[in-house]
Write an enzyme that holds these catalytic residues in place. Sequence first.
Site, short mmCIF file in Angstrom:
data_model
loop_
_atom_site.label_atom_id
_atom_site.label_comp_id
_atom_site.label_asym_id
_atom_site.label_seq_id
_atom_site.Cartn_x
_atom_site.Cartn_y
_atom_site.Cartn_z
N LYS A 1 0.80 -1.16 0.04
CA LYS A 1 0.21 0.07 -0.30
C LYS A 1 0.71 1.39 0.31
O LYS A 1 0.56 2.35 0.56
CB LYS A 1 -0.93 -0.07 1.31
CG LYS A 1 -2.07 -1.21 1.13
CD LYS A 1 -3.00 -1.11 2.17
CE LYS A 1 -2.30 -1.51 3.51
NZ LYS A 1 -3.46 -1.88 4.66
N ASP B 1 -6.23 -6.04 10.43
CA ASP B 1 -7.23 -5.40 10.38
C ASP B 1 -8.52 -6.38 10.07
O ASP B 1 -9.74 -6.19 10.50
CB ASP B 1 -7.25 -4.04 9.32
CG ASP B 1 -6.92 -4.38 8.07
OD1 ASP B 1 -6.37 -5.47 7.86
OD2 ASP B 1 -6.92 -3.43 7.37
MG MG Z 1 -8.65 0.26 7.68
#
Ligand code: MG
Length: 452
Positions: free
Chosen positions: A160, A196
């Site tokens: 990312k 996450d």
């Molecule tokens: Mg998030």
Amino acid sequence: MMTVADMGYKEFTAYLEKVFNITLGDVKKIIKAFHSEMKKGLSGFESSLKMIPSFVERPTGRESGKFFALDLGGTNLRLLAVELDGKGASNVSTVSKFVIPPKTMTGAGDELFDFIAECISSFLTESNIDKEKNYDLAFTFSFPVEQTNIAAGKLIAWTKGFTASGVEGKDVIMLLNEALKRKGINCIRIAALANDTVGTLAAKCYNDRDCDMGVILGTGTNACYPEKISNIKKWRGLDPRGEMIINMEWGNFNKLRFTSYDKDVDDESLNTGCQYLEKMVSGMYLGEVTRKIIRDYIHRGLLFTNADSNAFIKKDSFLTEDMSLIASDESTDCALIDEFLKKSGLTEVTIHGKMTLKNICRITSVRAARISAAAISAVIKWTDPKLKNNHTIGVDGSLFEKYPGFSGAMLDVFKILFKEKASKIKLELAKDGSGKGAAIIAAIAATAGTSS
Ligand code: MG
Ligand code: ADP
């Protein structure tokens, strides 16, 4: 035969529709390839799916207490104070949000962790926290981590857009602890490290026993699900009757049909050759894939012919957020699109041009939604081949939450694939799930007494 190079507007648009289309046949192929990669990943063989054990099972809903959660997603850093009542309710009392400066994402690792410690310090001050007491904090770190216990894990590789040096291969909890020490913060104990996806699953599961998948559709994309320990062949010595949540790291799945636009986005990314699925699906890349197509139309003289031909020429100058805005414009005169174009310095764009822009956004976003739905279907079929049970899929991330029609396009895949049984699958937004869930994981760690 006509080549792609000399196609007119109609032919070129039809060509794009075709190469970006995900048919039922494609969905079935993706599912099959997913199963093969999952199996290899669980057995410890080379696979584009790492299938990482998370050291936790699903929560019971009885976990309780007050915890802090630090959620490092990709674009934002969030700090939350979460209260669990032990009866399925989780309340977020305070939230502080910080944007990670791009320089911090790509600089020295120590600076990144110093920045995080600085955010924690602001959060403690803003929320009037008594620094004389001690608090458990759960760290949601949404990057591929090889976890060694509930509160330790090494970063395998950045994704990312992060490249902060000196972090890959290191234990991120240790790095955070060192940064807290440098900043003189002594009241925080890091109780758990969570991905996450695992947080999202835990958060949804806390009050919905049918939840058996956590999915992220935000800056990046990933998913987790509870797996029978007997299926985790690369693990020895664990109680084979139990379950463990597996972080699939599905953003790296690579058995997909790449277009030339995807290839360009991959070539220009910081992690070329990796995260193929993520680059076709998630918010960080969707705008960029779309921009490449817009540029191709412009280059061919098929779009914005009487406007600025340098429109959207810069990398990342067209965002997934912009696509959302364009997709939300239902008016006949495309008023919202007009406003957006004017802000980007484009005036006198024809209605046809605006509709073309909207159509390009539809083509790439529907592909993203269908690939995500195919991936979810693969996991459902893996755990429940005959679709006997109900499945709630907890989803966190701004792409899923905010993109008009994204979840609808996902549900369409379930309907075509599972027919009337598709009603057993629910996609539910787990807002702040990754943060709340981390608190639940910290509570599991506290009760199990396994945290360090
Ligand atoms: Mg998030
Ligand atoms: P993170 O992934 O950092 O945890 P989010 O889930 O909020 O955070 O995702 C942020 C990403 O979602 C942004 O980088 C952007 O790509 C995308 N995004 C943000 N707003 C929108 C929107 N309105 N529509 C579609 N995508 C969005």
